[in-house]
Design an enzyme around this catalytic site. Structure first.
Site, mmCIF file in Angstrom:
data_model
loop_
_atom_site.group_PDB
_atom_site.id
_atom_site.type_symbol
_atom_site.label_atom_id
_atom_site.label_comp_id
_atom_site.label_asym_id
_atom_site.label_seq_id
_atom_site.Cartn_x
_atom_site.Cartn_y
_atom_site.Cartn_z
ATOM 1 N N SER A 199 0.795 -1.238 0.000
ATOM 2 C CA SER A 199 0.000 0.000 0.000
ATOM 3 C C SER A 199 0.824 1.283 0.000
ATOM 4 C CB SER A 199 -0.950 0.011 1.200
ATOM 5 O OG SER A 199 -2.053 -0.836 0.950
ATOM 6 N N LYS A 204 0.322 3.728 -2.775
ATOM 7 C CA LYS A 204 -0.717 4.765 -2.751
ATOM 8 C C LYS A 204 -0.121 6.175 -2.746
ATOM 9 C CE LYS A 204 -4.486 2.164 -0.508
ATOM 10 N NZ LYS A 204 -3.951 0.798 -0.465
ATOM 11 N N SER A 263 -5.874 3.479 4.573
ATOM 12 C CA SER A 263 -5.278 2.698 3.484
ATOM 13 C C SER A 263 -6.360 2.053 2.629
ATOM 14 C CB SER A 263 -4.331 1.615 4.015
ATOM 15 O OG SER A 263 -3.496 1.145 2.980
ATOM 16 N N LYS A 274 3.199 6.390 5.234
ATOM 17 C CA LYS A 274 2.305 5.309 4.840
ATOM 18 C C LYS A 274 2.905 3.950 5.187
ATOM 19 C CE LYS A 274 -1.482 3.983 2.862
ATOM 20 N NZ LYS A 274 -1.441 2.807 3.768
#
Length: 474
Positions: free
Chosen positions: A79, A82, A143, A270
């Site tokens: 993720s 992203k 997320s 993140k």
């Protein structure tokens, strides 16, 4: 007595040898220290099983590398991908394509994606309009895969493949030389059960990148869109407030202050995890004027969910080492400075990264002041700090030239006018000399008119030079 003296010398030799051996041993141990040792010495309980496959720490203003371990290993970031999608969203906002208040009307596909249990998502209801601002929070805090898809479709008017190509083009533009994207969210395209299917893109492929490339992406994201941390720092936030669709989002970044591995100054970026990528972490933290970015990839194994916490132990430990060793600060002030015994004038303040409690070593190269830190740049496209300068003596000479002083501008102009007239007159005299030139039997007689013309030209040039360097000659 003699025996006693010999014994004392032998003991002294052994003590001295042991002392220096200890120093060398300690130095070697420090040099050989790896991220596992650093983390254990910082007080975290961990072991070889959780040791990251790759990691890097850079300073956020300069892009200089403060720590690295296998930074160019190709890896599935999960993720963390992203962040590239968010970069393109912020870029579209900057270009005026939409705003944070623009709403995205959810489709049936969006609702279907939000209900896929295996994916990280938030609740989405078909037909409901979701503000871009709330979708950014859902993407970066929760997320959410569906929120990421909705934002990507907004950027390209539902051209899913186009967005993937935009991600790869942007990666090249930013200098991410070892990255390839196949989906916008980090979840394998096939996991979307056909509700998200970029045409012509391999559905079974994982995104591929490196710790270095993710550091480059994070550097540009924070530099160009510093408000990113507004969306990555909340521990908890409610979106769609005051509507029937209000939802509380929880952050998976446990290094945020107040959470399990709370770290002073941490405010993003993140996390990411997947069966093939293990547990990954992209982080940023700021203390005083120093902001750092770090990437930690491949902690533990998907089968052991303890890796979700362990990634923060490693991240905190190398942050601690970097903050303790380096600082970003103002090193020179705008204006007059003495550098390497030269008097120089800087165009602006000079900031840079140095080891704490050390004196920086500056270099004067062409018209730039640079610094020799021994640190490499995370990317050749990100240049080391520098500032323009002028040598004080040369500038003073020019400032003393009357043509730079308002009080004597008229005299300077008058002087240059006269100097120009001398040169023009000299050229005219030389031209006239040809009319009166007399030749005899294969020889040319000396022409005083030609000589006069040359002298007038030389005088005009000499007086012009004098005026520039010293000032008007009358």
């Amino acid at each position: 007595m003699k025996t006693r003296t010999i014994l004392l010398k032998i003991c002294s030799f052994i003590l001295v040898t042991g002392y220096f051996s200890g120093i060398l041993t300690a130095t070697d141990a420090y040099a050989a220290e790896d991220i596992l040792t650093i983390t254990q010495n910082a007080g975290y309980q961990t072991n070889e099983f959780y040791k990251p496959k790759a990691s890097i720490v850079i300073e956020a203003q300069t892009g200089q590398v403060l720590w690295e371990d296998n930074p160019d290993l190709k890896w599935n970031p999960a993720s963390i991908a992203k962040l590239m999608s968010v970069y393109l969203v912020f870029e579209a906002i900057e270009q005026g394509k939409f705003t944070l208040d623009t709403t995205v009307k959810a489709t049936d596909n969006d609702q279907a994606i939000s209900q896929i249990y295996e994916l990280s998502n938030n609740s989405i209801v078909s037909g409901i309009a979701y503000p871009v601002r709330d979708l950014l929070y859902a993407t970066l805090v929760q997320s959410s895969n569906v929120a990421t898809v909705m934002l990507a479709n907004l950027v390209t008017a539902h051209d899913e493949a186009k967005f993937i190509h935009m991600m790869n083009d942007k990666a090249k533009e930013l200098g991410m030389t070892n990255s390839t994207f196949y989906n916008c969210s980090g979840a394998e395209t096939g996991a979307f059960n056909g509700y998200y299917k970029p045409e012509g893109i391999d559905q079974s492929a994982d995104n591929v990148t490196t710790a270095r490339d993710l550091a480059i992406l994070s550097y540009h994201l924070l530099k160009n869109y510093p408000d990113t941390v507004k969306y990555t720092s909340p521990v908890q936030i409610t979106i769609m407030e005051n509507t029937p669709y209000a939802e509380v989002l929880e952050n998976h970044n446990y290094s945020l202050p107040g959470l399990a591995y709370g770290y002073e100054g941490a405010d993003g970026l993140k996390t990411g995890s997947s069966p093939t990528g293990g547990f990954n972490y992209a982080a940023t933290a700021k203390r005083e004027d120093t902001r750092l970015i770090e990437i930690v990839l491949g902690v533990g194994d998907w089968e052991d969910q303890e890796g979700e916490l362990q990634r923060h132990a490693f991240g905190n430990a190398i942050f601690d080492q970097a903050f303790a060793t380096y600082e970003y600060k103002q090193l020179l002030t705008k204006g007059n400075n003495t550098i390497n015994k030269e008097e120089v004038i800087l165009d602006q303040d000079f900031y840079g990264v140095i080891q704490r409690n050390t004196t920086p070593a500056f270099k004067l190269t062409a018209d730039k002041v640079t610094m020799d830190t021994g640190l490499s740049q995370v990317s050749p496209t990100i240049k080391a700090p520098s500032v323009s300068f002028k040598y004080a003596q040369k500038l003073k000479a020019l400032q003393n030239g009357t043509f730079l002083k308002n009080t004597k501008k008229k005299n300077s102009l008058s002087t240059f006018f006269v100097n120009g007239l001398l040169i023009i007159l000299g050229l005219l005299v030389m031209a006239l000399s040809k009319l009166f030139k007399k030749e005899t039997a294969g020889t040319t007689k000396f022409s005083p008119i030609l000589a006069l013309g040359i002298l007038l030209i030389l005088a005009g040039i000499a007086l012009s030079t004098y005026t520039i360097v010293i000032g008007p000659w009358f």
